[in-house]
Design a protein around this motif. Structure first.
Motif, PDB file in Angstrom:
ATOM      1  N   ASP A  55       0.878  -1.170   0.000  1.00 10.92           N
ATOM      2  CA  ASP A  55       0.000   0.000   0.000  1.00 10.92           C
ATOM      3  C   ASP A  55       0.914   1.218   0.000  1.00 10.92           C
ATOM      4  O   ASP A  55       1.430   1.625   1.040  1.00 10.92           O
ATOM      5  N   ALA A  56       1.146   1.779  -1.185  1.00 11.52           N
ATOM      6  CA  ALA A  56       2.111   2.872  -1.344  1.00 11.52           C
ATOM      7  C   ALA A  56       1.732   4.081  -0.502  1.00 11.52           C
ATOM      8  O   ALA A  56       2.599   4.716   0.102  1.00 11.52           O
ATOM      9  N   LYS A  57       0.460   4.395  -0.406  1.00 10.97           N
ATOM     10  CA  LYS A  57       0.003   5.560   0.359  1.00 10.97           C
ATOM     11  C   LYS A  57       0.290   5.371   1.848  1.00 10.97           C
ATOM     12  O   LYS A  57       0.821   6.260   2.508  1.00 10.97           O
ATOM     13  N   ALA A  58      -0.052   4.206   2.377  1.00  7.84           N
ATOM     14  CA  ALA A  58       0.179   3.929   3.800  1.00  7.84           C
ATOM     15  C   ALA A  58       1.669   3.918   4.108  1.00  7.84           C
ATOM     16  O   ALA A  58       2.107   4.456   5.130  1.00  7.84           O
ATOM     17  N   LEU A  59       2.470   3.327   3.220  1.00  8.90           N
ATOM     18  CA  LEU A  59       3.914   3.295   3.421  1.00  8.90           C
ATOM     19  C   LEU A  59       4.502   4.698   3.380  1.00  8.90           C
ATOM     20  O   LEU A  59       5.347   5.057   4.202  1.00  8.90           O
ATOM     21  N   SER A  60       4.028   5.513   2.460  1.00  7.48           N
ATOM     22  CA  SER A  60       4.497   6.901   2.360  1.00  7.48           C
ATOM     23  C   SER A  60       4.155   7.673   3.629  1.00  7.48           C
ATOM     24  O   SER A  60       4.996   8.404   4.166  1.00  7.48           O
ATOM     25  N   ASP A  61       2.926   7.504   4.131  1.00 12.03           N
ATOM     26  CA  ASP A  61       2.523   8.177   5.372  1.00 12.03           C
ATOM     27  C   ASP A  61       3.380   7.736   6.549  1.00 12.03           C
ATOM     28  O   ASP A  61       3.797   8.555   7.376  1.00 12.03           O
ATOM     29  N   GLU A  62       3.658   6.442   6.622  1.00  8.49           N
ATOM     30  CA  GLU A  62       4.479   5.915   7.709  1.00  8.49           C
ATOM     31  C   GLU A  62       5.905   6.466   7.636  1.00  8.49           C
ATOM     32  O   GLU A  62       6.483   6.874   8.647  1.00  8.49           O
ATOM     33  N   LEU A  63       6.467   6.508   6.428  1.00  6.01           N
ATOM     34  CA  LEU A  63       7.827   7.041   6.264  1.00  6.01           C
ATOM     35  C   LEU A  63       7.883   8.536   6.572  1.00  6.01           C
ATOM     36  O   LEU A  63       8.838   9.019   7.189  1.00  6.01           O
ATOM     37  N   GLU A  64       6.859   9.275   6.149  1.00  2.00           N
ATOM     38  CA  GLU A  64       6.813  10.715   6.446  1.00  2.00           C
ATOM     39  C   GLU A  64       6.727  10.960   7.945  1.00  2.00           C
ATOM     40  O   GLU A  64       7.381  11.851   8.481  1.00  2.00           O
ATOM     41  N   GLY A  65       5.924  10.157   8.631  1.00  2.00           N
ATOM     42  CA  GLY A  65       5.803  10.281  10.084  1.00  2.00           C
ATOM     43  C   GLY A  65       7.118   9.990  10.784  1.00  2.00           C
ATOM     44  O   GLY A  65       7.527  10.710  11.701  1.00  2.00           O
ATOM     45  N   ALA A  66       7.813   8.942  10.340  1.00  2.00           N
ATOM     46  CA  ALA A  66       9.098   8.587  10.941  1.00  2.00           C
ATOM     47  C   ALA A  66      10.126   9.686  10.687  1.00  2.00           C
ATOM     48  O   ALA A  66      10.894  10.055  11.582  1.00  2.00           O
ATOM     49  N   ALA A  67      10.132  10.220   9.475  1.00  2.00           N
ATOM     50  CA  ALA A  67      11.079  11.293   9.139  1.00  2.00           C
ATOM     51  C   ALA A  67      10.797  12.547   9.960  1.00  2.00           C
ATOM     52  O   ALA A  67      11.725  13.205  10.445  1.00  2.00           O
ATOM     53  N   SER A  68       9.538  12.891  10.163  1.00  2.00           N
ATOM     54  CA  SER A  68       9.215  14.091  10.946  1.00  2.00           C
ATOM     55  C   SER A  68       9.594  13.904  12.413  1.00  2.00           C
ATOM     56  O   SER A  68      10.043  14.845  13.062  1.00  2.00           O
ATOM     57  N   ARG A  69       9.439  12.672  12.941  1.00  2.00           N
ATOM     58  CA  ARG A  69       9.857  12.415  14.330  1.00  2.00           C
ATOM     59  C   ARG A  69      11.365  12.552  14.480  1.00  2.00           C
ATOM     60  O   ARG A  69      11.850  13.120  15.460  1.00  2.00           O
ATOM     61  N   VAL A  70      12.113  12.059  13.494  1.00  2.00           N
ATOM     62  CA  VAL A  70      13.577  12.169  13.540  1.00  2.00           C
ATOM     63  C   VAL A  70      13.990  13.637  13.463  1.00  2.00           C
ATOM     64  O   VAL A  70      14.866  14.090  14.209  1.00  2.00           O
ATOM     65  N   GLU A  71      13.353  14.399  12.580  1.00  2.26           N
ATOM     66  CA  GLU A  71      13.658  15.834  12.464  1.00  2.26           C
ATOM     67  C   GLU A  71      13.357  16.563  13.764  1.00  2.26           C
ATOM     68  O   GLU A  71      14.113  17.435  14.193  1.00  2.26           O
ATOM     69  N   LEU A  72      12.254  16.213  14.411  1.00  2.00           N
ATOM     70  CA  LEU A  72      11.879  16.835  15.680  1.00  2.00           C
ATOM     71  C   LEU A  72      12.906  16.525  16.768  1.00  2.00           C
ATOM     72  O   LEU A  72      13.300  17.415  17.531  1.00  2.00           O
ATOM     73  N   MET A  73      13.371  15.272  16.824  1.00  2.00           N
ATOM     74  CA  MET A  73      14.387  14.895  17.811  1.00  2.00           C
ATOM     75  C   MET A  73      15.703  15.629  17.545  1.00  2.00           C
ATOM     76  O   MET A  73      16.361  16.085  18.478  1.00  2.00           O
ATOM     77  N   GLU A  74      16.086  15.758  16.276  1.00  2.00           N
ATOM     78  CA  GLU A  74      17.314  16.477  15.951  1.00  2.00           C
ATOM     79  C   GLU A  74      17.207  17.946  16.344  1.00  2.00           C
ATOM     80  O   GLU A  74      18.155  18.524  16.876  1.00  2.00           O
ATOM     81  N   LYS A  75      16.053  18.537  16.115  1.00  2.00           N
ATOM     82  CA  LYS A  75      15.840  19.932  16.491  1.00  2.00           C
ATOM     83  C   LYS A  75      15.903  20.106  18.013  1.00  2.00           C
ATOM     84  O   LYS A  75      16.485  21.060  18.514  1.00  2.00           O
ATOM     85  N   ALA A  76      15.317  19.148  18.748  1.00  2.00           N
ATOM     86  CA  ALA A  76      15.348  19.202  20.205  1.00  2.00           C
ATOM     87  C   ALA A  76      16.778  19.064  20.722  1.00  2.00           C
ATOM     88  O   ALA A  76      17.188  19.779  21.637  1.00  2.00           O
ATOM     89  N   LYS A  77      17.558  18.153  20.121  1.00  3.63           N
ATOM     90  CA  LYS A  77      18.957  17.988  20.521  1.00  3.63           C
ATOM     91  C   LYS A  77      19.758  19.249  20.235  1.00  3.63           C
ATOM     92  O   LYS A  77      20.607  19.653  21.033  1.00  3.63           O
ATOM     93  N   GLU A  78      19.481  19.863  19.097  1.00  2.00           N
ATOM     94  CA  GLU A  78      20.173  21.105  18.726  1.00  2.00           C
ATOM     95  C   GLU A  78      19.844  22.212  19.723  1.00  2.00           C
ATOM     96  O   GLU A  78      20.726  22.944  20.177  1.00  2.00           O
ATOM     97  N   MET A  79      18.566  22.330  20.081  1.00  2.00           N
ATOM     98  CA  MET A  79      18.159  23.356  21.045  1.00  2.00           C
ATOM     99  C   MET A  79      18.781  23.093  22.411  1.00  2.00           C
ATOM    100  O   MET A  79      19.181  24.015  23.105  1.00  2.00           O
TER     101      MET A  79
END
Length: 132
Positions: A54-78
């Protein structure tokens, strides 16, 4: 072999499992540098696994994982910036001072109320003694 792709572009090919033995050929995406959703749908279309991806579900899951990683990196930077800790320290001190102020204020109110009731009871006692 696979054809060459011009420098600076991404090309996507799908080669089925055991392609030579099964007489299958590779599939190429027509467009260079396609959007990621198109790549997922291309893989889903040519994939032999069942049930299909299911390409749509996989894309949503990958986008969610990427946004969580970006959020953690931003928190570490702060957290690594000294100004962040200075601001947190100032906020904690202000919170403590405000709490202390309200605690002192409520303590004065309680003490003032206790003195008032003690004065009223002594007046009542004096009045009762004078009446007798």
């Amino acid at each position: 072999g696979l054809p060459l792709i011009p420098a600076g572009y991404s090309g996507y090919y799908f080669v089925p499992r055991m392609a030579k033995e099964r007489g299958k050929t590779w599939q190429k995406m027509k467009k260079l540098d396609p959007p990621f959703e198109k790549v997922l749908s291309f893989v889903s279309k040519h994939s032999e696994i069942r049930p299909k991806l299911d390409a749509k579900a996989l894309s949503d899951e990958l986008e969610g994982a990427a946004s969580r990683v970006e959020l953690m990196e931003k928190a570490k930077e702060m957290a690594s910036e000294p100004s962040t800790w200075r601001n947190i320290a100032v906020a904690v001190v202000l919170l403590l001072l405000t709490s202390f102020f309200f605690w002192q204020r409520s303590k004065r109110r309680r003490r003032g109320g206790a003195e008032e009731s003690a004065t009223t009871s002594s007046t009542t006692t004096t009045t009762a003694a004078a009446a007798a």
